[in-house]
Motif scaffolding. Structure first.
Motif, PDB file in Angstrom:
ATOM      1  N   MET A  36      17.811  44.711   2.231  1.00  0.00           N
ATOM      2  CA  MET A  36      19.201  45.144   2.051  1.00  0.00           C
ATOM      3  C   MET A  36      19.816  44.499   0.810  1.00  0.00           C
ATOM      4  O   MET A  36      20.523  45.149   0.034  1.00  0.00           O
ATOM      5  N   TYR A  37      19.528  43.198   0.616  1.00  0.00           N
ATOM      6  CA  TYR A  37      20.030  42.523  -0.584  1.00  0.00           C
ATOM      7  C   TYR A  37      19.348  43.062  -1.836  1.00  0.00           C
ATOM      8  O   TYR A  37      19.961  43.179  -2.900  1.00  0.00           O
ATOM      9  N   ARG A  38      18.073  43.409  -1.707  1.00  0.00           N
ATOM     10  CA  ARG A  38      17.363  43.996  -2.845  1.00  0.00           C
ATOM     11  C   ARG A  38      17.965  45.360  -3.198  1.00  0.00           C
ATOM     12  O   ARG A  38      18.055  45.729  -4.374  1.00  0.00           O
ATOM     13  N   ALA A  39      18.375  46.115  -2.180  1.00  0.00           N
ATOM     14  CA  ALA A  39      19.005  47.412  -2.432  1.00  0.00           C
ATOM     15  C   ALA A  39      20.317  47.216  -3.194  1.00  0.00           C
ATOM     16  O   ALA A  39      20.641  47.978  -4.117  1.00  0.00           O
ATOM     17  N   SER A  98      18.423  37.493  -5.820  1.00  0.00           N
ATOM     18  CA  SER A  98      18.771  36.081  -5.684  1.00  0.00           C
ATOM     19  C   SER A  98      20.083  35.769  -6.404  1.00  0.00           C
ATOM     20  O   SER A  98      20.835  34.891  -5.990  1.00  0.00           O
ATOM     21  N   ALA A  99      20.374  36.509  -7.478  1.00  0.00           N
ATOM     22  CA  ALA A  99      21.622  36.313  -8.214  1.00  0.00           C
ATOM     23  C   ALA A  99      22.800  37.011  -7.538  1.00  0.00           C
ATOM     24  O   ALA A  99      23.925  36.513  -7.551  1.00  0.00           O
ATOM     25  N   VAL A 100      22.541  38.164  -6.934  1.00  0.00           N
ATOM     26  CA  VAL A 100      23.599  38.975  -6.311  1.00  0.00           C
ATOM     27  C   VAL A 100      23.995  38.446  -4.929  1.00  0.00           C
ATOM     28  O   VAL A 100      25.170  38.469  -4.548  1.00  0.00           O
ATOM     29  N   SER A 101      23.005  37.939  -4.179  1.00  0.00           N
ATOM     30  CA  SER A 101      23.238  37.594  -2.768  1.00  0.00           C
ATOM     31  C   SER A 101      24.282  36.505  -2.522  1.00  0.00           C
ATOM     32  O   SER A 101      24.922  36.523  -1.464  1.00  0.00           O
ATOM     33  N   PRO A 102      24.504  35.529  -3.439  1.00  0.00           N
ATOM     34  CA  PRO A 102      25.517  34.513  -3.138  1.00  0.00           C
ATOM     35  C   PRO A 102      26.965  35.000  -3.248  1.00  0.00           C
ATOM     36  O   PRO A 102      27.883  34.292  -2.841  1.00  0.00           O
ATOM     37  N   VAL A 103      27.183  36.180  -3.814  1.00  0.00           N
ATOM     38  CA  VAL A 103      28.558  36.668  -4.006  1.00  0.00           C
ATOM     39  C   VAL A 103      29.170  36.964  -2.632  1.00  0.00           C
ATOM     40  O   VAL A 103      28.626  37.769  -1.870  1.00  0.00           O
ATOM     41  N   PRO A 104      30.279  36.305  -2.289  1.00  0.00           N
ATOM     42  CA  PRO A 104      30.834  36.421  -0.928  1.00  0.00           C
ATOM     43  C   PRO A 104      31.058  37.856  -0.456  1.00  0.00           C
ATOM     44  O   PRO A 104      30.759  38.188   0.695  1.00  0.00           O
ATOM     45  N   GLU A 105      31.564  38.707  -1.332  1.00  0.00           N
ATOM     46  CA  GLU A 105      31.848  40.094  -0.926  1.00  0.00           C
ATOM     47  C   GLU A 105      30.569  40.848  -0.569  1.00  0.00           C
ATOM     48  O   GLU A 105      30.572  41.694   0.336  1.00  0.00           O
ATOM     49  N   VAL A 106      29.476  40.543  -1.273  1.00  0.00           N
ATOM     50  CA  VAL A 106      28.184  41.161  -0.967  1.00  0.00           C
ATOM     51  C   VAL A 106      27.702  40.700   0.408  1.00  0.00           C
ATOM     52  O   VAL A 106      27.281  41.502   1.253  1.00  0.00           O
ATOM     53  N   ARG A 107      27.775  39.386   0.640  1.00  0.00           N
ATOM     54  CA  ARG A 107      27.286  38.844   1.910  1.00  0.00           C
ATOM     55  C   ARG A 107      28.110  39.364   3.084  1.00  0.00           C
ATOM     56  O   ARG A 107      27.561  39.721   4.135  1.00  0.00           O
ATOM     57  N   GLU A 186      26.639  28.055  -2.721  1.00  0.00           N
ATOM     58  CA  GLU A 186      27.791  27.586  -1.950  1.00  0.00           C
ATOM     59  C   GLU A 186      27.857  28.234  -0.578  1.00  0.00           C
ATOM     60  O   GLU A 186      28.177  27.582   0.416  1.00  0.00           O
ATOM     61  N   MET A 187      27.565  29.523  -0.515  1.00  0.00           N
ATOM     62  CA  MET A 187      27.736  30.277   0.731  1.00  0.00           C
ATOM     63  C   MET A 187      26.385  30.490   1.412  1.00  0.00           C
ATOM     64  O   MET A 187      25.464  31.027   0.820  1.00  0.00           O
TER      65      MET A 187
END
Length: 222
Positions: A36-39, A98-107, A186-187
């Protein structure tokens, strides 16, 4: 109440392979959260959003409709109506995830979907923060790991078998960099849940790992 198995661990530990096999054996639904994060990462690459532009990623992720469906017992990841399974396992997409997944809105967007899936069905879910954040009440938690050298060699063999040119040292460096990012974000940083069972697969075959986790499932679920 549904039975949930949480499998966490670093990149290249074999989480997806193991979880998929255990799901088949134990009649569980397999939820590959990494896919899902890769998508989401694939969406950002397609939209040409800079991976260091957190504000841009946070804004753009609202336009990504990511869902999971099952066809012949296999998980299909759907991005804005398109089956994107074939595009998710490249190194470029993995590093972008790995770069996108820490963004709070994405998570927030993806964790809510993951929790809904787990509440609706007996499932095994793998990722970086399943036992600690997504499914803290899971009846069984596994922390699956292996040395970075072993994980890099497995990835190298996988790519070489597909005929892709690859560099073992670069793969290991990428894996170690992703480990650092995942463990220091951080998250929801990657860490072993206090009640998780540690399974180090460095000196185990795939069949041995599958057998070990099926044994743990049977101990908990009968």
């Amino acid at each position: 109440m549904s039975f949930n198995v949480a499998v966490d661990g670093p990149a290249g530990a074999g989480k997806s392979t193991i979880a998929r096999a255990v799901a088949r054996e134990m009649n569980l639904i397999y939820v590959d959260t990494g896919a899902m994060y890769r998508a989401m990462a694939l969406f950002m690459l397609k939209e040409k959003v800079a991976l260091d532009d957190r504000a841009g990623i946070a804004e753009k992720c609202r336009q990504a409709d990511i869902t999971i469906r099952y066809e012949d017992g296999e998980q299909v990841v759907v991005l804005n109506g398109e089956n994107v399974n074939a595009f998710l396992r490249t190194e470029e997409v993995g590093n972008a995830a790995s770069a996108v997944s820490p963004v709070p809105e994405v998570r927030e967007k993806l964790v809510e979907l993951q929790k809904q899936l787990a509440a609706q069905s007996d499932c095994i879910m793998d990722g970086r923060d399943i036992g600690t954040c997504v499914l803290p009440a899971a009846q069984l938690k596994i922390y699956l790991t292996a040395s970075s050298a072993v994980r890099a060699k497995r990835r190298y063999d996988e790519l070489a078998a597909k005929g892709e040119a690859c560099d073992l040292q670069k793969i290991q460096a990428d894996i170690e960099e992703r480990d650092y990012r995942d463990m220091h974000r951080e998250m929801s940083p990657l860490k072993q849940a206090e009640d998780a069972v540690l399974v180090d697969t460095s000196d185990m075959s795939v069949d041995q790992v599958i057998s070990r986790i099926i044994g743990l499932c049977r101990e908990r679920f009968g």
